[in-house]
Design a protein around this motif. Sequence first.
Motif, PDB file in Angstrom:
ATOM      1  N   ASP A 221       0.844  -1.186   0.000  1.00 52.68           N
ATOM      2  CA  ASP A 221       0.000   0.000   0.000  1.00 52.68           C
ATOM      3  C   ASP A 221       0.884   1.242   0.000  1.00 52.68           C
ATOM      4  OD1 ASP A 221       1.065  -0.015   2.543  1.00 52.68           O
ATOM      5  OD2 ASP A 221      -0.849   0.038   3.585  1.00 52.68           O
ATOM      6  N   ALA A 222       0.281   2.395   0.206  1.00 47.09           N
ATOM      7  CA  ALA A 222       1.018   3.661   0.095  1.00 47.09           C
ATOM      8  C   ALA A 222       2.161   3.781   1.091  1.00 47.09           C
ATOM      9  CB  ALA A 222       0.049   4.834   0.286  1.00 47.09           C
ATOM     10  N   PHE A 223       2.099   3.048   2.204  1.00 45.01           N
ATOM     11  CA  PHE A 223       3.115   3.190   3.247  1.00 45.01           C
ATOM     12  C   PHE A 223       4.367   2.368   2.972  1.00 45.01           C
ATOM     13  CE2 PHE A 223      -0.896   4.456   5.126  1.00 45.01           C
ATOM     14  CZ  PHE A 223      -0.554   5.699   5.627  1.00 45.01           C
ATOM     15  N   GLY A 224       4.328   1.553   1.947  1.00 45.35           N
ATOM     16  CA  GLY A 224       5.532   1.039   1.350  1.00 45.35           C
ATOM     17  C   GLY A 224       6.318  -0.031   2.068  1.00 45.35           C
ATOM     18  N   PHE A 225       7.541  -0.154   1.602  1.00 44.83           N
ATOM     19  CA  PHE A 225       8.449  -1.230   1.997  1.00 44.83           C
ATOM     20  C   PHE A 225       8.808  -1.205   3.483  1.00 44.83           C
ATOM     21  CE2 PHE A 225      12.943  -0.441   2.926  1.00 44.83           C
ATOM     22  CZ  PHE A 225      13.408  -1.735   3.181  1.00 44.83           C
ATOM     23  N   ASP A 226       8.941  -0.038   4.089  1.00 45.69           N
ATOM     24  CA  ASP A 226       9.425   0.016   5.468  1.00 45.69           C
ATOM     25  C   ASP A 226       8.308   0.126   6.496  1.00 45.69           C
ATOM     26  OD1 ASP A 226       8.748   2.517   4.634  1.00 45.69           O
ATOM     27  OD2 ASP A 226      10.620   3.502   5.228  1.00 45.69           O
ATOM     28  N   PHE A 227       7.053  -0.050   6.087  1.00 48.62           N
ATOM     29  CA  PHE A 227       5.914   0.007   6.996  1.00 48.62           C
ATOM     30  C   PHE A 227       5.822  -1.311   7.755  1.00 48.62           C
ATOM     31  CE2 PHE A 227       1.027   0.127   7.291  1.00 48.62           C
ATOM     32  CZ  PHE A 227       1.062   0.833   8.486  1.00 48.62           C
ATOM     33  N   VAL A 228       5.782  -1.249   9.091  1.00 44.62           N
ATOM     34  CA  VAL A 228       5.827  -2.454   9.908  1.00 44.62           C
ATOM     35  C   VAL A 228       4.693  -3.412   9.583  1.00 44.62           C
ATOM     36  CG1 VAL A 228       4.540  -1.365  11.806  1.00 44.62           C
ATOM     37  CG2 VAL A 228       6.033  -3.320  12.277  1.00 44.62           C
ATOM     38  N   ASN A 229       3.499  -2.912   9.270  1.00 46.56           N
ATOM     39  CA  ASN A 229       2.384  -3.800   8.943  1.00 46.56           C
ATOM     40  C   ASN A 229       2.691  -4.682   7.748  1.00 46.56           C
ATOM     41  OD1 ASN A 229       1.337  -1.917  10.775  1.00 46.56           O
ATOM     42  ND2 ASN A 229      -0.709  -1.984   9.881  1.00 46.56           N
ATOM     43  N   ASN A 230       3.382  -4.110   6.763  1.00 44.57           N
ATOM     44  CA  ASN A 230       3.737  -4.890   5.587  1.00 44.57           C
ATOM     45  C   ASN A 230       4.803  -5.935   5.913  1.00 44.57           C
ATOM     46  OD1 ASN A 230       1.933  -3.589   3.799  1.00 44.57           O
ATOM     47  ND2 ASN A 230       3.343  -1.861   3.583  1.00 44.57           N
ATOM     48  N   HIS A 231       5.682  -5.632   6.845  1.00 47.51           N
ATOM     49  CA  HIS A 231       6.652  -6.626   7.312  1.00 47.51           C
ATOM     50  C   HIS A 231       5.937  -7.790   8.001  1.00 47.51           C
ATOM     51  CE1 HIS A 231      10.181  -3.493   7.582  1.00 47.51           C
ATOM     52  NE2 HIS A 231       9.626  -3.567   6.387  1.00 47.51           N
ATOM     53  N   VAL A 232       4.970  -7.456   8.854  1.00 51.31           N
ATOM     54  CA  VAL A 232       4.199  -8.491   9.553  1.00 51.31           C
ATOM     55  C   VAL A 232       3.498  -9.393   8.542  1.00 51.31           C
ATOM     56  CG1 VAL A 232       2.237  -8.906  11.094  1.00 51.31           C
ATOM     57  CG2 VAL A 232       3.888  -7.109  11.646  1.00 51.31           C
ATOM     58  N   LEU A 233       2.910  -8.794   7.523  1.00 47.90           N
ATOM     59  CA  LEU A 233       2.215  -9.574   6.505  1.00 47.90           C
ATOM     60  C   LEU A 233       3.180 -10.523   5.794  1.00 47.90           C
ATOM     61  CD1 LEU A 233      -0.687  -9.725   5.347  1.00 47.90           C
ATOM     62  CD2 LEU A 233       0.071  -8.168   3.541  1.00 47.90           C
ATOM     63  N   ALA A 234       4.373 -10.028   5.469  1.00 44.49           N
ATOM     64  CA  ALA A 234       5.376 -10.871   4.824  1.00 44.49           C
ATOM     65  C   ALA A 234       5.738 -12.063   5.704  1.00 44.49           C
ATOM     66  CB  ALA A 234       6.620 -10.046   4.493  1.00 44.49           C
ATOM     67  N   ASP A 235       5.926 -11.818   6.992  1.00 46.70           N
ATOM     68  CA  ASP A 235       6.247 -12.910   7.921  1.00 46.70           C
ATOM     69  C   ASP A 235       5.122 -13.935   7.974  1.00 46.70           C
ATOM     70  OD1 ASP A 235       8.669 -11.742   8.508  1.00 46.70           O
ATOM     71  OD2 ASP A 235       8.070 -10.991  10.477  1.00 46.70           O
ATOM     72  N   HIS A 236       3.888 -13.465   8.000  1.00 47.69           N
ATOM     73  CA  HIS A 236       2.755 -14.382   8.062  1.00 47.69           C
ATOM     74  C   HIS A 236       2.673 -15.252   6.810  1.00 47.69           C
ATOM     75  CE1 HIS A 236       0.279 -11.928  11.233  1.00 47.69           C
ATOM     76  NE2 HIS A 236       1.426 -12.372  11.696  1.00 47.69           N
ATOM     77  N   TYR A 237       2.869 -14.659   5.649  1.00 46.96           N
ATOM     78  CA  TYR A 237       2.828 -15.437   4.403  1.00 46.96           C
ATOM     79  C   TYR A 237       3.923 -16.499   4.392  1.00 46.96           C
ATOM     80  CZ  TYR A 237      -0.402 -12.107   2.156  1.00 46.96           C
ATOM     81  OH  TYR A 237      -1.489 -11.337   1.812  1.00 46.96           O
ATOM     82  N   ALA A 238       5.113 -16.108   4.842  1.00 47.48           N
ATOM     83  CA  ALA A 238       6.225 -17.053   4.855  1.00 47.48           C
ATOM     84  C   ALA A 238       5.932 -18.232   5.772  1.00 47.48           C
ATOM     85  CB  ALA A 238       7.509 -16.347   5.292  1.00 47.48           C
ATOM     86  N   GLU A 239       5.400 -17.942   6.951  1.00 46.05           N
ATOM     87  CA  GLU A 239       5.188 -18.983   7.947  1.00 46.05           C
ATOM     88  C   GLU A 239       3.968 -19.840   7.639  1.00 46.05           C
ATOM     89  OE1 GLU A 239       6.818 -21.000  11.063  1.00 46.05           O
ATOM     90  OE2 GLU A 239       7.582 -19.242  10.005  1.00 46.05           O
ATOM     91  N   LYS A 240       2.901 -19.208   7.156  1.00 44.99           N
ATOM     92  CA  LYS A 240       1.679 -19.962   6.878  1.00 44.99           C
ATOM     93  C   LYS A 240       1.798 -20.859   5.644  1.00 44.99           C
ATOM     94  CE  LYS A 240      -1.860 -16.915   8.893  1.00 44.99           C
ATOM     95  NZ  LYS A 240      -3.075 -16.102   8.615  1.00 44.99           N
ATOM     96  N   GLY A 241       2.544 -20.400   4.657  1.00 45.26           N
ATOM     97  CA  GLY A 241       2.545 -21.121   3.389  1.00 45.26           C
ATOM     98  C   GLY A 241       3.861 -21.719   2.965  1.00 45.26           C
ATOM     99  N   ASP A 242       4.914 -21.552   3.777  1.00 45.44           N
ATOM    100  CA  ASP A 242       6.251 -22.033   3.403  1.00 45.44           C
ATOM    101  C   ASP A 242       6.742 -21.378   2.112  1.00 45.44           C
ATOM    102  OD1 ASP A 242       6.420 -23.708   5.619  1.00 45.44           O
ATOM    103  OD2 ASP A 242       5.519 -25.400   4.546  1.00 45.44           O
ATOM    104  N   TYR A 243       6.547 -20.057   2.031  1.00 45.62           N
ATOM    105  CA  TYR A 243       6.999 -19.298   0.871  1.00 45.62           C
ATOM    106  C   TYR A 243       8.165 -18.383   1.247  1.00 45.62           C
ATOM    107  CZ  TYR A 243       2.799 -20.807  -1.558  1.00 45.62           C
ATOM    108  OH  TYR A 243       1.830 -21.571  -2.153  1.00 45.62           O
TER     109      TYR A 243
END
Length: 283
Positions: free
Chosen positions: A49-71
């Motif tokens: 979204d507009a808050f970009g690469f360094d926005f903590v929410n987007n980091h959290v989302l990346a971690d969740h995708y990695a852990e939930k789906g083995d990606y």
Amino acid sequence: MSCPDCFSGSTRESVALRGTVSTIHGLKAYISEPTSGRPIRGIIVIIPDAFGFDFVNNHVLADHYAEKGDYRVYLPDFMLGYSAPVWLLDTMKELHTGKNILTKPLHILWAIYGVVPWILRNRIGRSYPIVERFFGELRKAEGATLPIGVAGFCWGGKHALLLAQGAKFDGLTLIDAAFTGHPSMVKLPDDVVNLKQPVSFAIGDRDTQITLEKAREVEALLAQFPESQASELRIYGDTGHGFCVRADITAGESESAKRAGEAEDQCIDWFNRHLQPRLSRTA
């Protein structure tokens, strides 16, 4: 992309992060991988979204995708350092809920100061070539054998839809499947009827960018696709724009938190079904 809801919501500062920051294919990126030790199923690239690469929410989302789906999950800085300032969240909150009418003109000025430069620096005509080149380099490297999915939100949702329209770089198809949560700047019917890769949409019924009426239009367009090109749209009740990324999770099992979690599961389930191993460098 200038709607107030594009710059509104909550942060997730209290969540511990697991990823690292490095440079990948010329862009700084937050990178997250599963901790399970299981083989990596594929690559998910988040276009935020507009808050970009360094926005903590987007980091959290990346971690969740990695852990939930083995990606393996990449969150690149497609905005080249010009993401929207996080203080806009507080500014928009004051504009929406603040009771002091005397301070509202000041908040309006701050909103203009934060939003207008972001829009000018990150217009699609300027940003999409950066996105396309990154995916091209990714496909030629590890994406030659690993499938690539794109998850785009708000601003990033438009890019995800463009990539899913059969985008190629040096003759290689850039993505295998896409997910988009509450995309902005969607042009109907073009951005839907031109889809070539399978796409999963997550839309709130109170979204200001894709209204409920427009969501039904998207559903009708997707229903005309052949089974081999199947896409989907899920509507989340009593939910507005930005919920996938900026829903308030501080209230524990709040309805907004539940819907954000459901959208995460929707994304992972979609990629589990549509990201299959690649055996060669074929398009």
